[in-house]
Design a protein around this motif. Sequence first.
Motif, PDB file in Angstrom:
ATOM      1  N   PHE A   3       0.831  -1.215   0.000  1.00 36.01           N
ATOM      2  CA  PHE A   3       0.000   0.000   0.000  1.00 36.01           C
ATOM      3  C   PHE A   3       0.862   1.260   0.000  1.00 36.01           C
ATOM      4  O   PHE A   3       0.604   2.208  -0.749  1.00 36.01           O
ATOM      5  CB  PHE A   3      -0.914  -0.008   1.230  1.00 36.01           C
ATOM      6  CG  PHE A   3      -1.636   1.286   1.470  1.00 36.01           C
ATOM      7  CD1 PHE A   3      -2.739   1.638   0.709  1.00 36.01           C
ATOM      8  CD2 PHE A   3      -1.205   2.167   2.457  1.00 36.01           C
ATOM      9  CE1 PHE A   3      -3.411   2.834   0.919  1.00 36.01           C
ATOM     10  CE2 PHE A   3      -1.856   3.362   2.678  1.00 36.01           C
ATOM     11  CZ  PHE A   3      -2.964   3.697   1.906  1.00 36.01           C
ATOM     12  N   ILE A   4       1.912   1.264   0.836  1.00 38.65           N
ATOM     13  CA  ILE A   4       2.774   2.449   0.959  1.00 38.65           C
ATOM     14  C   ILE A   4       3.455   2.765  -0.375  1.00 38.65           C
ATOM     15  O   ILE A   4       3.468   3.915  -0.832  1.00 38.65           O
ATOM     16  CB  ILE A   4       3.831   2.235   2.069  1.00 38.65           C
ATOM     17  CG1 ILE A   4       3.149   2.235   3.445  1.00 38.65           C
ATOM     18  CG2 ILE A   4       4.915   3.308   2.011  1.00 38.65           C
ATOM     19  CD1 ILE A   4       4.059   1.801   4.586  1.00 38.65           C
ATOM     20  N   TYR A   5       3.998   1.742  -1.014  1.00 41.30           N
ATOM     21  CA  TYR A   5       4.731   1.997  -2.263  1.00 41.30           C
ATOM     22  C   TYR A   5       3.796   2.225  -3.442  1.00 41.30           C
ATOM     23  O   TYR A   5       4.153   2.941  -4.384  1.00 41.30           O
ATOM     24  CB  TYR A   5       5.716   0.861  -2.538  1.00 41.30           C
ATOM     25  CG  TYR A   5       6.995   1.031  -1.753  1.00 41.30           C
ATOM     26  CD1 TYR A   5       8.064   1.747  -2.272  1.00 41.30           C
ATOM     27  CD2 TYR A   5       7.117   0.530  -0.453  1.00 41.30           C
ATOM     28  CE1 TYR A   5       9.234   1.938  -1.544  1.00 41.30           C
ATOM     29  CE2 TYR A   5       8.273   0.723   0.293  1.00 41.30           C
ATOM     30  CZ  TYR A   5       9.328   1.425  -0.266  1.00 41.30           C
ATOM     31  OH  TYR A   5      10.473   1.630   0.455  1.00 41.30           O
ATOM     32  N   GLN A   6       2.603   1.654  -3.394  1.00 44.62           N
ATOM     33  CA  GLN A   6       1.618   1.982  -4.421  1.00 44.62           C
ATOM     34  C   GLN A   6       1.203   3.444  -4.297  1.00 44.62           C
ATOM     35  O   GLN A   6       1.001   4.140  -5.307  1.00 44.62           O
ATOM     36  CB  GLN A   6       0.377   1.079  -4.283  1.00 44.62           C
ATOM     37  CG  GLN A   6       0.598  -0.364  -4.706  1.00 44.62           C
ATOM     38  CD  GLN A   6       0.580  -0.555  -6.205  1.00 44.62           C
ATOM     39  OE1 GLN A   6       0.667   0.393  -6.979  1.00 44.62           O
ATOM     40  NE2 GLN A   6       0.499  -1.799  -6.638  1.00 44.62           N
ATOM     41  N   ARG A   7       1.102   3.915  -3.062  1.00 45.14           N
ATOM     42  CA  ARG A   7       0.760   5.326  -2.846  1.00 45.14           C
ATOM     43  C   ARG A   7       1.870   6.244  -3.342  1.00 45.14           C
ATOM     44  O   ARG A   7       1.604   7.301  -3.932  1.00 45.14           O
ATOM     45  CB  ARG A   7       0.496   5.570  -1.353  1.00 45.14           C
ATOM     46  CG  ARG A   7      -0.020   6.972  -1.022  1.00 45.14           C
ATOM     47  CD  ARG A   7      -0.432   7.069   0.427  1.00 45.14           C
ATOM     48  NE  ARG A   7       0.683   6.786   1.310  1.00 45.14           N
ATOM     49  CZ  ARG A   7       0.571   6.725   2.645  1.00 45.14           C
ATOM     50  NH1 ARG A   7      -0.604   6.907   3.214  1.00 45.14           N
ATOM     51  NH2 ARG A   7       1.619   6.459   3.389  1.00 45.14           N
ATOM     52  N   LYS A   8       3.118   5.831  -3.141  1.00 47.33           N
ATOM     53  CA  LYS A   8       4.232   6.624  -3.672  1.00 47.33           C
ATOM     54  C   LYS A   8       4.177   6.700  -5.189  1.00 47.33           C
ATOM     55  O   LYS A   8       4.446   7.752  -5.789  1.00 47.33           O
ATOM     56  CB  LYS A   8       5.570   6.018  -3.224  1.00 47.33           C
ATOM     57  CG  LYS A   8       5.869   6.211  -1.739  1.00 47.33           C
ATOM     58  CD  LYS A   8       7.244   5.669  -1.394  1.00 47.33           C
ATOM     59  CE  LYS A   8       7.562   5.946   0.078  1.00 47.33           C
ATOM     60  NZ  LYS A   8       8.918   5.502   0.453  1.00 47.33           N
ATOM     61  N   LEU A   9       3.838   5.567  -5.816  1.00 52.97           N
ATOM     62  CA  LEU A   9       3.705   5.558  -7.278  1.00 52.97           C
ATOM     63  C   LEU A   9       2.571   6.464  -7.738  1.00 52.97           C
ATOM     64  O   LEU A   9       2.674   7.150  -8.759  1.00 52.97           O
ATOM     65  CB  LEU A   9       3.450   4.127  -7.768  1.00 52.97           C
ATOM     66  CG  LEU A   9       4.680   3.214  -7.856  1.00 52.97           C
ATOM     67  CD1 LEU A   9       4.253   1.785  -8.133  1.00 52.97           C
ATOM     68  CD2 LEU A   9       5.643   3.703  -8.924  1.00 52.97           C
ATOM     69  N   MET A  10       1.474   6.483  -6.976  1.00 56.30           N
ATOM     70  CA  MET A  10       0.344   7.354  -7.326  1.00 56.30           C
ATOM     71  C   MET A  10       0.733   8.827  -7.223  1.00 56.30           C
ATOM     72  O   MET A  10       0.369   9.648  -8.068  1.00 56.30           O
ATOM     73  CB  MET A  10      -0.850   7.053  -6.414  1.00 56.30           C
ATOM     74  CG  MET A  10      -1.530   5.720  -6.703  1.00 56.30           C
ATOM     75  SD  MET A  10      -2.852   5.346  -5.534  1.00 56.30           S
ATOM     76  CE  MET A  10      -3.982   6.683  -5.870  1.00 56.30           C
ATOM     77  N   LYS A  11       1.487   9.176  -6.187  1.00 60.70           N
ATOM     78  CA  LYS A  11       1.955  10.559  -6.045  1.00 60.70           C
ATOM     79  C   LYS A  11       2.856  10.943  -7.205  1.00 60.70           C
ATOM     80  O   LYS A  11       2.749  12.042  -7.762  1.00 60.70           O
ATOM     81  CB  LYS A  11       2.715  10.730  -4.718  1.00 60.70           C
ATOM     82  CG  LYS A  11       1.832  10.748  -3.480  1.00 60.70           C
ATOM     83  CD  LYS A  11       2.682  10.930  -2.234  1.00 60.70           C
ATOM     84  CE  LYS A  11       1.828  10.948  -0.975  1.00 60.70           C
ATOM     85  NZ  LYS A  11       2.664  11.074   0.253  1.00 60.70           N
ATOM     86  N   LEU A  12       3.759  10.018  -7.540  1.00 63.15           N
ATOM     87  CA  LEU A  12       4.675  10.275  -8.657  1.00 63.15           C
ATOM     88  C   LEU A  12       3.899  10.477  -9.952  1.00 63.15           C
ATOM     89  O   LEU A  12       4.185  11.393 -10.729  1.00 63.15           O
ATOM     90  CB  LEU A  12       5.646   9.094  -8.795  1.00 63.15           C
ATOM     91  CG  LEU A  12       6.707   9.206  -9.898  1.00 63.15           C
ATOM     92  CD1 LEU A  12       7.636  10.384  -9.634  1.00 63.15           C
ATOM     93  CD2 LEU A  12       7.501   7.907  -9.990  1.00 63.15           C
ATOM     94  N   SER A  13       2.887   9.645 -10.173  1.00 59.83           N
ATOM     95  CA  SER A  13       2.077   9.768 -11.392  1.00 59.83           C
ATOM     96  C   SER A  13       1.295  11.069 -11.391  1.00 59.83           C
ATOM     97  O   SER A  13       1.154  11.727 -12.420  1.00 59.83           O
ATOM     98  CB  SER A  13       1.109   8.576 -11.504  1.00 59.83           C
ATOM     99  OG  SER A  13       1.826   7.373 -11.649  1.00 59.83           O
TER     100      SER A  13
END
Length: 677
Positions: free
Chosen positions: A326-336
């Motif tokens: 969840f944490i790293y998926q959220r980081k990817l979402m922020k990056l996107s």
Amino acid sequence: MKKNTTERRLFRYALSNKKTINIGLVCLLIAVVLELAGPLIAARIIDHHILGIESTWYEVENQTDKTVQYNGKTYIRADEIASDKAVLGEASILQIGKHFYFSEAVLPLDGSRTYEDGTIKVDSPQGAEEAAGTRLSAGELYDFFRPQFQPIIILLIVYAALLFIAAIFQFWKTFLLQQASNKIVRTMRNDIFAHTQRVPINYYVDRPAGTIVARITNDTEAIRDLYERVLATFVTSFVYMGGIFVAMFILNAKLAAICLLVIPIFWAWMKVYKYFGTKYNKVVRKTVSEINGSINESIQGMPIIQAFNREKETEKEFEVLNKRNFIYQRKLMKLSALTSHNLVTVLRNLAFVAFIWYFGGAAVTGGSIVTVGVLYAFVDYLNRLFNPMTDAVNQLPLLEQARVAASRVFQLLDEKGEGVDLEAKREKNRGEIAFKDVSFAYNEKDYVLKNLSFEVESGQTAAFVGHTGSGKSSIMNLLFRFYDHQKGIITIDGVDTKDMSRQQVRSSMGIVLQDPFLFTGTILTNVTMNNPDISREIAIKALQAVGAEQFISKLPKQYDEPVKEGGATLSMGERQLVSFARALAFNPSILILDEATANIDTETEAIIQRALEVLKEGRTTLVIAHRLSTIMHADQIFVLDHGEILEKGNHHSLLKKQGQYYQMFLMQQSGIKQSAG
């Protein structure tokens, strides 16, 4: 030797369908050219046929389909007059405000204009000029437009036809590229699945099954998205952007050069995304793989989890992985969110600011300004330029996922595999086995077998007994060449097993495990293993020979009864009988029984023992056993301890020695008496 990059290897897979891809790309190029011709046609309609009325007009004598009658005179536009046509006079039509004015004088077409008291004044860069003029009525204006109706209609028909043809090529482009993508991924999945069967057994010992499954399913699915959606989008986007820039340079080189500034920005932006996206996606893909492994383990061990009330602890262990994902998926979402549509919008707005500044500056300084048609076409192309850019940016998350997934897949493919030689079959051998000073270690250091030597003659039954870790299963692993020994020689019929392919060695062997494994299918397919050399009749005879007919006759579909994963619908004894029939149907020269009766109840054991006698008949049989009662009739019994043979002989000779075997026999006999009492 330098390893190929992930991108290079993905490209090599793409080359396997290069013909289909090339045809698809040709269709794409044709579609792009046809679609991008639209604004140029629109510019032609606006500048030449609609606003072209504002021009110098020549008075001529004869009427044609391009001439206009006005005040009893015949006029034709200056750009449409034939070179040999006699000119009787000149005139001008200019637009001032919302109206058009006719003057029998030639006036400049650029500069500011005014009309007052029947006089047209033009203040151009060449100087101020004025001449008498008359405002054209709607009917008179319509007459001047009339010669342009037919070419406008023709150009619109051409425009619509180009769009229709482009749609056809777009369909074939999409179909062919997706077809190629599916073929590429099918090839890759076949390669990786085939490679999993070549990878040594110790690879699976060190890794949970779920993590390997994730590479074959989840990771290849991400790669499928790469070929099917991401690369198709990127190729389409870059072709469109290239075509748009070519069209822009045709319209106006200065403006096109300004727009080229978006390319380095776009490149830098992709680099930034690649750096962070790869880092985050590596964690995500690894975590997803671990989640699969955890779920697989939990499902298989659910009876134990529930029996020992480990539900909460198991849930907590799963939540650790789930939270990391969840944490790293959220980081990817922020990056996107930072680098996707928002950044494209900013670039688009900056491009329009530069566009307005360019035209505004030209207007203030009195420099030449492009025509309305060119302006329209350029704005259209500018809008179109950012559409493929947006499409490409929106695929960046999938691109990085696919790159990381591909690196994981190639990591598995790079594992050293073993050669598969299915065509090379040995003639049926006698089954003579010999170990000569064999030493073996799983980790190349701690030897589990030490200078082991023994011989088993054709047709004999040899049993191996000993405590856990004594090396019994290791002997079978070496004989099957699941592992290779470091020292000594193992021979079958006098031939070194290392001089034969693994498939040649195994082609003459059959194995029955302590926990028999049945595949999803039917009872018959679990006996034949879909081998074309084993007919239905042979499989049925094998089942009847081992005594399986007793329970099969009670099943609704008998021999064609469906078997679920692992044979869950059958009892342990029934599964063991099917595995015996499987070994019998393959008619091996050497039979290995690995604790084949360890998990069988005493009532079923009598049936199993009769099946074993059928199975062992005429074969060299190696038995690993804990129950000494099952090996009392073996020709040879080897007592192992820490990888060495302590004792060997038959049952009676070993009892007479009163050594390790004797002590084991007494312990089991006392245990049987206590359980009986």
